[in-house]
Design an enzyme around this catalytic site. Structure first.
Site, PDB file in Angstrom:
ATOM      1  CG  ASP A   1      59.829  -9.828  -0.124  1.00 63.63           C
ATOM      2  OD1 ASP A   1      60.135 -10.363   0.955  1.00 63.63           O
ATOM      3  OD2 ASP A   1      60.641  -9.194  -0.822  1.00 63.63           O
TER       4      ASP A   1
ATOM      5  CG  HIS B   1      57.887  -8.823   8.816  1.00 64.37           C
ATOM      6  ND1 HIS B   1      58.686  -8.571   9.909  1.00 64.37           N
ATOM      7  CD2 HIS B   1      58.628  -8.560   7.717  1.00 64.37           C
ATOM      8  CE1 HIS B   1      59.874  -8.151   9.471  1.00 64.37           C
ATOM      9  NE2 HIS B   1      59.870  -8.144   8.160  1.00 64.37           N
TER      10      HIS B   1
ATOM     11  CG  HIS C   1      65.264 -13.354   4.209  1.00 67.81           C
ATOM     12  ND1 HIS C   1      64.745 -12.124   4.424  1.00 67.81           N
ATOM     13  CD2 HIS C   1      66.578 -13.249   4.538  1.00 67.81           C
ATOM     14  CE1 HIS C   1      65.694 -11.293   4.855  1.00 67.81           C
ATOM     15  NE2 HIS C   1      66.828 -11.960   4.941  1.00 67.81           N
TER      16      HIS C   1
HETATM   17  C1  SDX Z   1      61.387 -10.499   4.338  1.00 66.87           C
HETATM   18  O1  SDX Z   1      63.000 -10.278   9.002  1.00 66.87           O
HETATM   19  C2  SDX Z   1      62.927  -9.352   8.161  1.00 66.87           C
HETATM   20  O2  SDX Z   1      63.041  -8.180   8.482  1.00 66.87           O
HETATM   21  C3  SDX Z   1      62.718  -9.795   6.708  1.00 66.87           C
HETATM   22  C4  SDX Z   1      62.483  -8.688   5.683  1.00 66.87           C
HETATM   23  C5  SDX Z   1      63.706  -7.813   5.520  1.00 66.87           C
HETATM   24  O3  SDX Z   1      63.546  -6.637   5.105  1.00 66.87           O
HETATM   25  O4  SDX Z   1      64.833  -8.318   5.735  1.00 66.87           O
HETATM   26  O5  SDX Z   1      61.397  -7.885   6.063  1.00 66.87           O
HETATM   27  C6  SDX Z   1      62.219  -9.271   4.304  1.00 66.87           C
HETATM   28  O6  SDX Z   1      61.929 -11.576   4.394  1.00 66.87           O
HETATM   29  C7  SDX Z   1      59.889 -10.354   4.394  1.00 66.87           C
HETATM   30  C8  SDX Z   1      59.166 -11.740   4.562  1.00 66.87           C
HETATM   31  C9  SDX Z   1      59.070 -12.388   3.174  1.00 66.87           C
HETATM   32  N1  SDX Z   1      58.552 -13.773   3.320  1.00 66.87           N
HETATM   33  C10 SDX Z   1      57.302 -14.075   2.887  1.00 66.87           C
HETATM   34  O7  SDX Z   1      56.501 -13.256   2.447  1.00 66.87           O
HETATM   35  C11 SDX Z   1      56.980 -15.569   2.992  1.00 66.87           C
HETATM   36  C12 SDX Z   1      55.587 -15.755   3.588  1.00 66.87           C
HETATM   37  N2  SDX Z   1      55.649 -15.335   5.001  1.00 66.87           N
HETATM   38  C13 SDX Z   1      55.821 -16.354   5.993  1.00 66.87           C
HETATM   39  O8  SDX Z   1      56.593 -17.440   5.622  1.00 66.87           O
HETATM   40  C14 SDX Z   1      56.060 -15.790   7.397  1.00 66.87           C
HETATM   41  O9  SDX Z   1      55.139 -14.816   7.597  1.00 66.87           O
HETATM   42  C15 SDX Z   1      57.428 -15.245   7.759  1.00 66.87           C
HETATM   43  C16 SDX Z   1      58.527 -16.208   7.440  1.00 66.87           C
HETATM   44  C17 SDX Z   1      57.696 -13.964   7.038  1.00 66.87           C
HETATM   45  C18 SDX Z   1      57.428 -14.956   9.256  1.00 66.87           C
HETATM   46  O10 SDX Z   1      57.309 -16.202   9.879  1.00 66.87           O
HETATM   47  P1  SDX Z   1      57.220 -16.334  11.489  1.00 66.87           P
HETATM   48  O11 SDX Z   1      57.449 -15.040  12.152  1.00 66.87           O
HETATM   49  O12 SDX Z   1      58.091 -17.487  11.869  1.00 66.87           O
HETATM   50  O13 SDX Z   1      55.723 -16.673  11.753  1.00 66.87           O
HETATM   51  P2  SDX Z   1      55.119 -18.127  11.703  1.00 66.87           P
HETATM   52  O14 SDX Z   1      55.600 -18.851  10.480  1.00 66.87           O
HETATM   53  O15 SDX Z   1      55.332 -18.765  13.034  1.00 66.87           O
HETATM   54  O16 SDX Z   1      53.573 -17.795  11.479  1.00 66.87           O
HETATM   55  C19 SDX Z   1      52.710 -17.538  12.566  1.00 66.87           C
HETATM   56  C20 SDX Z   1      51.369 -18.059  12.090  1.00 66.87           C
HETATM   57  C21 SDX Z   1      51.411 -19.524  11.661  1.00 66.87           C
HETATM   58  O17 SDX Z   1      50.078 -20.012  11.818  1.00 66.87           O
HETATM   59  P3  SDX Z   1      49.772 -21.039  13.064  1.00 66.87           P
HETATM   60  O18 SDX Z   1      50.826 -22.152  12.998  1.00 66.87           O
HETATM   61  O19 SDX Z   1      49.919 -20.180  14.292  1.00 66.87           O
HETATM   62  O20 SDX Z   1      48.388 -21.551  12.811  1.00 66.87           O
HETATM   63  O21 SDX Z   1      50.960 -17.330  10.913  1.00 66.87           O
HETATM   64  C22 SDX Z   1      50.887 -18.245   9.818  1.00 66.87           C
HETATM   65  C23 SDX Z   1      51.691 -19.488  10.190  1.00 66.87           C
HETATM   66  O22 SDX Z   1      51.217 -20.616   9.488  1.00 66.87           O
HETATM   67  N3  SDX Z   1      51.503 -17.564   8.687  1.00 66.87           N
HETATM   68  C24 SDX Z   1      51.045 -17.617   7.434  1.00 66.87           C
HETATM   69  C25 SDX Z   1      51.904 -16.798   6.693  1.00 66.87           C
HETATM   70  N4  SDX Z   1      52.836 -16.281   7.499  1.00 66.87           N
HETATM   71  C26 SDX Z   1      52.594 -16.770   8.728  1.00 66.87           C
HETATM   72  N5  SDX Z   1      50.017 -18.288   6.899  1.00 66.87           N
HETATM   73  C27 SDX Z   1      49.828 -18.109   5.570  1.00 66.87           C
HETATM   74  N6  SDX Z   1      50.613 -17.336   4.774  1.00 66.87           N
HETATM   75  C28 SDX Z   1      51.643 -16.680   5.303  1.00 66.87           C
HETATM   76  N7  SDX Z   1      52.421 -15.899   4.528  1.00 66.87           N
END
Ligand code: SDX
Length: 435
Positions: free
Chosen positions: A363, A307, A268
């Protein structure tokens, strides 16, 4: 034909049910009537991480993840970032309308007269180790404010809520700056009410022995834009925490502390710090392909990408990229931007990211600006928490006014052991025996 009815046929009993559809949802409680027999509890929904569950009705922020749209109270984020000050946007997010000139003047005066901390709170901060993470200090100190303002527990009184809202928005930059000064062993700088919200924050961060701090106007405005972009984002993880804790009628200080604790996680708000550490680990653009391969192998995440809601470019990331160029005209270009831009280009052309609709989020670029301004990576999430306090408080106030809301208490699907008993031969514990 009544299109606002969902008809469900239960194959277990051959019974049919008609559930009303309101605003694209059915009420989960309406599923409870669907039973196998009279003893049955009735159906629930099972939705880990709330992937498809609306927990509330809110009029604060609208996001269209597929089209990359973000609006506060109906105003597009791009227009607010271009034409408003942060406290003007804070007023909008909290009250639902943009302030008149007098309303804004009164609001700025109110916030400015809540920037000081009780001297005992400063001493509380001095108890942390010199190398304590600023987010740990911020979360603890915000919670400690509940001991300074016990009247804040009267959460059902709108005037009490409004007073604590002004206190928290006024004091967050002061606490944030004090955590920074503490880490450097520097004396705290008191707020200067002659300065605007972000200029005063810079004053408390960076004033040394000069009689009056002069904030660079380009950097002060850039921080103001960044704060506007981070002010709210509907039901994100930390806002969900704010609503959950606030629903027990806990005071707003401990509720904001809980929200800030949720924000600190690397998935997050902690992601902005991790992005910089990722860019440092990559080191040069030549190393990007091997890093991307590790991400695609599931060994690493591309921090700052992806996201839960946006399946298109995060509109905030686009504005931050523009803001970075303004900042670099003052600070000099941060070479990490070149790695970030190359990383983004490669990722956006790679099937792994395209298929999963992974784009840069808020971010990805923010840390590059913060570092160019002179912030250390462990301060980045603190810089997220300051403006997001506005969103947390707006949702808390909306929750307290919502007649449908009550204490948040989800159900579960029990998967543990059935009833079982202790061995008959195990003796009872008698009063007075050793425990
Ligand atoms: C913020 O919610 C909000 O509004 C948050 C925010 C706000 O203003 O409050 O926007 C702020 O928190 C932005 C997000 C910051 N976090 C990151 O940048 C961390 C990296 N991102 C990931 O951890 C992920 O994308 C999330 C946590 C942001 C979202 O996760 P989800 O929606 O649970 O998606 P998921 O983990 O189920 O991913 C779906 C697929 C998966 O692959 P498969 O299992 O289907 O093969 O996408 C892949 C994930 O492995 N994936 C990524 C990835 N994000 C998702 N793979 C590599 N790198 C990534 N960053």
């Amino acid at each position: 034909m009544n299109e606002n009815i969902l008809t469900i046929k239960d194959g277990r009993t051959e019974k049919t049910y008609s559930l009303p559809v309101e605003r694209g949802t059915i009420r989960a409680i309406d599923l409870r009537q669907i039973k196998e027999d009279a003893e049955d509890f009735g159906l629930m929904t099972y939705d880990p991480a709330f992937m498809n569950t609306a927990s509330c009705r809110s009029s604060i922020t609208f996001i269209d993840g597929d089209r990359g749209i973000l609006r506060y109270r109906g105003y597009p984020i791009e227009e607010l970032a271009e034409k408003c000050t942060f406290l003007e946007v804070a007023y909008l997010v909290l009250n639902g309308e943009l302030p008149s000139e007098k309303q804004l003047a009164d609001w700025v005066y109110e916030v400015k007269h809540h920037t000081m901390l009780h001297e005992t709170t400063k001493k509380f901060l001095e108890g942390f180790r010199y190398d304590a993470h600023p987010m740990g200090m911020l979360v603890s100190t915000v919670a400690a404010l509940s001991t300074v303002y016990p009247e804040a527990r009267n959460v059902l009184d709108p005037q009490v809520r409004r007073h604590q809202i002004a206190r928290l928005i006024g004091k967050m930059p002061t606490i944030a700056a004090y955590t920074y000064r503490h880490s450097l062993g520097l004396p705290y700088v008191y707020p200067d009410n002659d300065l605007g919200y972000t200029a005063n924050f810079m004053n408390m961060l960076w004033k040394m022995v000069e009689p009056k701090y002069a904030a660079d106007p380009v950097l002060a405005r850039a921080l103001s834009i960044l704060f506007i972009l981070h002010a709210d984002h509907e039901q994100n993880c930390s806002t969900n925490a704010m609503r959950a804790v606030g629903s027990s009628q806990a005071d707003p200080f401990v509720s904001v502390a809980a929200a800030a604790a949720a924000l600190s996680g690397p998935l997050h708000g902690g992601a902005n710090e991790q992005v910089l550490r990722m860019l440092d680990a990559i080191g040069t653009t030549e190393n990007i392909p091997s890093y991307i391969e590790q991400v695609k192998a599931g060994k690493l995440k591309l921090m700052g990408f992806g996201h839960r809601v946006y399946k298109n470019y995060d509109p905030r990331a686009r504005i931050i990229k523009w803001t970075a160029e303004q900042v670099f005209q003052v600070t000099g270009r941060n070479p990490k931007l070149d790695i970030a831009l190359a990383l983004e280009k490669i990722a956006l052309e790679d099937e792994y990211f395209v298929k999963r609709k992974l784009y840069p989020n808020v971010d990805f670029y923010s840390g590059i600006i913060y570092q160019a301004m002179g912030f250390k990576p462990d301060m980045f999430t603190v810089l997220f928490a300051i403006p997001r306090t506005v969103g947390w408080l707006a949702h808390w106030d909306e929750l307290m006014r919502d007649p449908e809301q009550k204490i948040a208490r989800p159900r579960q699907v029990y998967t543990g052991a059935d009833v079982r008993h202790l061995p008959a031969e195990k003796p009872k514990i008698l009063v007075g025996s050793a425990v």
